[in-house]
Design a protein around this motif. Structure first.
Motif, PDB file in Angstrom:
ATOM      1  N   LEU A   1       0.842  -1.207   0.000  1.00  0.00           N
ATOM      2  CA  LEU A   1       0.000   0.000   0.000  1.00  0.00           C
ATOM      3  C   LEU A   1       0.871   1.250   0.000  1.00  0.00           C
ATOM      4  CD1 LEU A   1      -2.961  -0.579   2.473  1.00  0.00           C
ATOM      5  CD2 LEU A   1      -2.873  -0.833   0.030  1.00  0.00           C
TER       6      LEU A   1
ATOM      7  N   LEU B   1       0.951   4.131  -2.777  1.00  0.00           N
ATOM      8  CA  LEU B   1       0.638   5.534  -2.497  1.00  0.00           C
ATOM      9  C   LEU B   1       1.734   6.448  -3.034  1.00  0.00           C
ATOM     10  CD1 LEU B   1      -0.810   5.548   1.136  1.00  0.00           C
ATOM     11  CD2 LEU B   1      -2.015   5.792  -1.005  1.00  0.00           C
TER      12      LEU B   1
ATOM     13  N   ASP C   1      -0.251   1.637 -10.776  1.00  0.00           N
ATOM     14  CA  ASP C   1       0.209   0.895 -11.952  1.00  0.00           C
ATOM     15  C   ASP C   1       1.571   0.260 -11.701  1.00  0.00           C
ATOM     16  OD1 ASP C   1      -2.046   1.417 -13.345  1.00  0.00           O
ATOM     17  OD2 ASP C   1      -1.290   3.271 -14.256  1.00  0.00           O
TER      18      ASP C   1
ATOM     19  N   GLU D   1      -2.683  -8.507 -10.373  1.00  0.00           N
ATOM     20  CA  GLU D   1      -3.916  -8.865  -9.682  1.00  0.00           C
ATOM     21  C   GLU D   1      -4.236 -10.341  -9.811  1.00  0.00           C
ATOM     22  OE1 GLU D   1      -7.096  -6.011 -10.298  1.00  0.00           O
ATOM     23  OE2 GLU D   1      -8.520  -7.582  -9.779  1.00  0.00           O
TER      24      GLU D   1
ATOM     25  N   LEU E   1      -6.203  -6.823  -2.917  1.00  0.00           N
ATOM     26  CA  LEU E   1      -7.258  -6.874  -3.939  1.00  0.00           C
ATOM     27  C   LEU E   1      -8.273  -5.769  -3.703  1.00  0.00           C
ATOM     28  CD1 LEU E   1      -8.460 -10.524  -4.655  1.00  0.00           C
ATOM     29  CD2 LEU E   1      -7.611  -8.834  -6.249  1.00  0.00           C
ATOM     30  N   LEU E   2      -8.679  -5.600  -2.431  1.00  0.00           N
ATOM     31  CA  LEU E   2      -9.618  -4.523  -2.092  1.00  0.00           C
ATOM     32  C   LEU E   2      -9.043  -3.184  -2.519  1.00  0.00           C
ATOM     33  CD1 LEU E   2     -10.937  -5.313   1.507  1.00  0.00           C
ATOM     34  CD2 LEU E   2     -11.996  -5.789  -0.668  1.00  0.00           C
ATOM     35  N   PHE E   3      -7.754  -2.974  -2.183  1.00  0.00           N
ATOM     36  CA  PHE E   3      -7.134  -1.687  -2.514  1.00  0.00           C
ATOM     37  C   PHE E   3      -7.101  -1.478  -4.025  1.00  0.00           C
ATOM     38  CE2 PHE E   3      -3.295   0.709  -3.618  1.00  0.00           C
ATOM     39  CZ  PHE E   3      -3.643   1.915  -3.060  1.00  0.00           C
TER      40      PHE E   3
ATOM     41  N   THR F   1      -9.002  -2.773  -6.301  1.00  0.00           N
ATOM     42  CA  THR F   1     -10.345  -2.589  -6.856  1.00  0.00           C
ATOM     43  C   THR F   1     -10.870  -1.193  -6.558  1.00  0.00           C
ATOM     44  OG1 THR F   1     -10.617  -4.887  -6.227  1.00  0.00           O
ATOM     45  CG2 THR F   1     -12.538  -3.766  -7.067  1.00  0.00           C
ATOM     46  N   PHE F   2     -10.643  -0.716  -5.311  1.00  0.00           N
ATOM     47  CA  PHE F   2     -11.098   0.627  -4.963  1.00  0.00           C
ATOM     48  C   PHE F   2     -10.331   1.661  -5.774  1.00  0.00           C
ATOM     49  CE2 PHE F   2     -13.860   0.894  -1.138  1.00  0.00           C
ATOM     50  CZ  PHE F   2     -14.120  -0.446  -1.036  1.00  0.00           C
TER      51      PHE F   2
ATOM     52  N   ARG G   1      -9.050   1.452  -8.648  1.00  0.00           N
ATOM     53  CA  ARG G   1      -9.423   1.488 -10.071  1.00  0.00           C
ATOM     54  C   ARG G   1     -10.650   2.339 -10.309  1.00  0.00           C
ATOM     55  NH1 ARG G   1      -8.874  -4.208 -11.328  1.00  0.00           N
ATOM     56  NH2 ARG G   1     -11.079  -4.169 -10.889  1.00  0.00           N
ATOM     57  N   THR G   2     -11.500   2.511  -9.279  1.00  0.00           N
ATOM     58  CA  THR G   2     -12.721   3.293  -9.477  1.00  0.00           C
ATOM     59  C   THR G   2     -12.449   4.789  -9.438  1.00  0.00           C
ATOM     60  OG1 THR G   2     -13.194   3.249  -7.132  1.00  0.00           O
ATOM     61  CG2 THR G   2     -14.166   1.507  -8.442  1.00  0.00           C
ATOM     62  N   ILE G   3     -11.198   5.204  -9.130  1.00  0.00           N
ATOM     63  CA  ILE G   3     -10.879   6.638  -9.146  1.00  0.00           C
ATOM     64  C   ILE G   3     -10.931   7.104 -10.592  1.00  0.00           C
ATOM     65  CG2 ILE G   3      -9.125   8.366  -8.671  1.00  0.00           C
ATOM     66  CD1 ILE G   3      -8.097   6.596  -6.455  1.00  0.00           C
ATOM     67  N   PRO G   4     -11.778   8.088 -10.920  1.00  0.00           N
ATOM     68  CA  PRO G   4     -11.860   8.546 -12.309  1.00  0.00           C
ATOM     69  C   PRO G   4     -10.548   9.202 -12.720  1.00  0.00           C
ATOM     70  CG  PRO G   4     -13.194   9.924 -10.875  1.00  0.00           C
ATOM     71  CD  PRO G   4     -12.727   8.786 -10.050  1.00  0.00           C
ATOM     72  N   PRO G   5     -10.113   9.019 -13.988  1.00  0.00           N
ATOM     73  CA  PRO G   5      -8.866   9.633 -14.440  1.00  0.00           C
ATOM     74  C   PRO G   5      -8.969  11.145 -14.428  1.00  0.00           C
ATOM     75  CG  PRO G   5     -10.039   8.594 -16.258  1.00  0.00           C
ATOM     76  CD  PRO G   5     -10.747   8.211 -15.024  1.00  0.00           C
ATOM     77  N   GLN G   6      -7.826  11.785 -14.182  1.00  0.00           N
ATOM     78  CA  GLN G   6      -7.819  13.258 -14.048  1.00  0.00           C
ATOM     79  C   GLN G   6      -8.221  13.929 -15.360  1.00  0.00           C
ATOM     80  OE1 GLN G   6      -7.014  14.887 -11.201  1.00  0.00           O
ATOM     81  NE2 GLN G   6      -6.471  13.089 -10.023  1.00  0.00           N
TER      82      GLN G   6
END
Lengths: 140, 186
Positions: free
Chosen positions: A48, A52, A57, A65, A128-130, A132-133, A135-140
């Motif tokens: 993690l 961060l 990536d 994954e 996996l949780l991290f 998956t979460f 990936r849902t961040i929308p690209p800038q």
């Protein structure tokens, strides 16, 4: 993802130390506080930290994954497998005493194996949780 | 000494809990939640439960803070849920009634540290007397979790795996989520 040079260098030094500490907690859980669950969480927290600072990536290149999906199931399989082996050796399900020559040696072997299974599953599921979460961040 | 430590930690805990409720910035709220977990894990250390403190510090302060931060980044747009002034009574009543139910339930628990309760007299006594001898493991917590209560631990690990599968099924499809976000932005 951070561009700070200090953060990047410190992370590179810290990640191996955290991983080593996780392995210590994993395999020293019989003698000191800790065990599979704690070790798994600490192991995943090293990745993690890396994610961060260096980005998700870069982390998925280190630990894809697909491996995590296999690992998460493998841990539970190892745990349940120890139970099934003890069934075949003539004991009750998850009765480790029959695994080795003496009951105490069998208990020790069984406890180390199932703690390893717990650690693998927890570390893989947390990451996996991290992923998956993240990936849902929308690209800038 | 431990009374002083307990008091200080509990006061800090209370202050943090109130701060979490008062703070309006979600990022600060996540950080305060991390602090809350750290204080709880210190309390567990004072209560001689280092194994639990370990878990609380690693999960509560580490993993869940990071997961909350990632969630905040994911819902950057449109996470505000304004509460209408008239609708504030129901949550208050609900939490008050739940709280009083919990306090009512606590009345039936044995006193803290009471050695005469059945749970200390029967199975716990067996673990303490025979645990190290039967399993060869000096850490009694590991002996109970991994050996005596191995089946429970198998269930717990299965729950962790199931939770992971659930999240993967709900959020695991990359293309769809991004398309949706892009459509919302346009």
């Amino acid at each position: 993802m951070s561009d700070s040079l200090i953060l990047r260098v410190v992370t590179k030094w810290l990640v191996p130390v955290i991983l080593l500490f996780a392995l210590y907690v994993q395999f020293h859980g019989d003698y000191s506080p800790g065990g599979g669950f704690q070790a798994g969480v600490i192991f995943s927290s090293a990745f993690l930290l890396y994610a961060l600072v260096y980005g998700v990536d870069a982390t998925t290149r280190v630990l894809p994954e697909a491996i995590l999906r296999i690992g998460a199931s493998l841990g539970v399989l190892l745990f349940a497998g120890v139970g099934v082996v003890s069934l075949f050796k003539g004991g009750a399900f998850l009765n480790y005493s029959v695994l080795a020559g003496t009951p105490v040696a069998g208990q020790h072997l069984g406890i180390i194996l199932i703690e390893l299974g717990v650690g693998i599953t927890v570390a893989c599921v947390m990451l996996l949780l991290f992923y998956t979460f993240a990936r849902t961040i929308p690209p800038q | 000494m431990s009374l002083l430590l307990n008091t200080v930690l509990l006061v800090f805990l209370l202050v943090t809990a109130i701060a979490v409720m008062r703070v309006k910035v979600l990022l600060a709220m996540v950080m305060l939640f991390g602090l809350y977990s750290l204080l709880v894990s210190s309390l567990f250390v004072v209560l001689d439960a280092p194994d639990v403190a370990f878990t609380e510090a690693a999960v509560g302060t580490g993993i869940s803070t990071v997961l909350m931060l990632v969630t905040l980044a994911a819902v950057r747009h449109g996470h505000s849920a304004p509460i209408k002034p008239g609708k504030r009574m129901l949550p208050l009543l609900l939490s008050l009634s739940m709280g009083s139910l919990v306090i009512f339930g606590i009345q039936d628990l044995p006193n803290f540290g009471d050695t005469q309760t059945p749970s200390y007299q029967q199975v716990a006594r067996h673990y303490i007397d025979k645990g190290a001898e039967e399993t060869g493991v000096p850490n009694l917590v590991t002996a109970v979790l991994a050996s005596y209560r191995g089946f429970d631990t198998l269930g717990e690990v299965t729950v962790v795996l199931t939770a992971g599968i659930g999240v993967l099924l709900l959020l695991g499809r990359r293309e769809k989520v991004h398309l949706k976000a892009r459509r919302n932005n346009e």
